[in-house]
Scaffold this active site. Sequence first.
Site, short mmCIF file in Angstrom:
data_model
loop_
_atom_site.label_atom_id
_atom_site.label_comp_id
_atom_site.label_asym_id
_atom_site.label_seq_id
_atom_site.Cartn_x
_atom_site.Cartn_y
_atom_site.Cartn_z
N ASP A 115 0.92 -1.20 -0.17
CA ASP A 115 -0.03 0.11 0.08
C ASP A 115 0.99 1.29 -0.06
O ASP A 115 0.41 2.14 -0.59
CB ASP A 115 -0.94 -0.03 1.39
CG ASP A 115 -2.13 -0.87 0.83
OD1 ASP A 115 -2.41 -1.59 -0.12
OD2 ASP A 115 -2.74 -1.22 1.94
N TYR A 201 -10.20 0.64 2.26
CA TYR A 201 -9.78 0.83 3.67
C TYR A 201 -9.12 2.13 4.12
O TYR A 201 -8.77 2.90 3.12
CB TYR A 201 -8.23 -0.22 3.56
CG TYR A 201 -8.66 -1.43 4.30
CD1 TYR A 201 -8.77 -1.77 5.65
CD2 TYR A 201 -9.15 -2.77 3.32
CE1 TYR A 201 -9.07 -2.96 6.08
CE2 TYR A 201 -9.60 -3.73 3.88
CZ TYR A 201 -9.43 -4.04 5.26
OH TYR A 201 -9.88 -5.22 5.63
#
EC number: 1.4.3.-
Length: 439
Positions: A115, A201
């Site tokens: 990420d 998220y």
Amino acid sequence: MRLDRFRRARARTAMALAVAGLAAGATAGAGPAAAQPKAAPAPAPDCSAAYRIEQKLANGTTWRMCWRHESKAGIVLQHISYQPPGETRPIKVLNSAKLGQIHVPYDDGSEEYEDLTTYRFGDGLVNLAPGECPGGTIRTVKVREPSYSDSTDVKGLCTTTRARGHAYRMLTDPLDGSARKLYQKQGKDLLVYAVNKVSWYEYITEWRFQDDGTVHMNVGATGSLAPQDYDAADGQGWPIGKGPKARALSHSHNVFWRLHFGLDGSSKGRIEQYDSKVTPPAPGKPAPSNRTTRTQVTRELAGDARNMRWWRVVSATGKNKDGHARSYELVPGATAKYPGRGFSRHDVYFTQYDKCEQYASGNPGCPSGHPKSVDKWVGGQTLTNPVVWVNVGFHHIARDEDQQPMPVHWQGFSLAPRDVTAMNPLTPKELAGANGQLD
């Protein structure tokens, strides 16, 4: 025999409190008899006011640091120092602290994300609502290519304080018939945090700086479960819809932090590992024995947490007022270690500083041919300027309660001061003479 030992312990405690009372001086409310040192001049700032965080907490401790923003790592804290009551100068703790990667592999092997480096985690900084920073200040962060803001000026960094409950509590038990006395103090923390969105998220990156010198580093995952994963093609996903439907794919979040210590202003700290071993009672002894050994970590290491094992980073130059070397102990949090990749197989890595080594996996900044993950940087170099990488994993098997929105699940670790000060930095004045006086 047990009662006699207890009585002796109580007698030593009473003696220590009596000594502490004498050390407090004959005048009511006086502090220790020794002359108090003059306050040092205010430290020169390491950054401009816009990027400076300085907070004096209610118990007298001051934390100072600078911050900056990176497109991949997000918020980076630098020049972190701690000045508790009784210290005339700030004590430097860290040169820098930041996230080193968030690695997200899915259980069925269909997906694997990095990420920070692939999805430019820092560009996903989001604006905070006023209610998300109670009693604090939301700072504006310049984000060159924001993913979730219409402006490059993102109101995305909160600094505030928060009560944490008891810092300590001690009820005296005098043997001379005098009244018992309660010593208790409520603790306060400085909180620094931001929220970064990566697809469904949202990650809350939080640093908590306690008034006793402890530092907590945590990441909380919230937001939504990705709806495109509800098919759970591996047949193992957890059902979150009615009956057996909408099976959400299970996955891991392996969060890495990169810490470059600068204890007492020097990057030349040393690493020590401690292991304790319990053995059965020896002949003539009623209880098992516990022997603790220290190992100097002089070369790069990929370390694994075990029962009764811990590490500390020791100052190369600084000592407390007792003459003991200052250090910070690594205190790991709960983890689910992911063995699928080399870089995620260990709990901690100690590497020799290399400016280009910034991310635990998918590292983009080194010359061609240089390995791209932290496990391959542990090549046996002598540690003269160590960088600490901490890996904390979370295996996310979804549940019905994860919708909608998903409650925050936290993962992280702490840095605990070990001999940074000669006594508890929040010790009341009337107990200041009890240092080492229990015998």
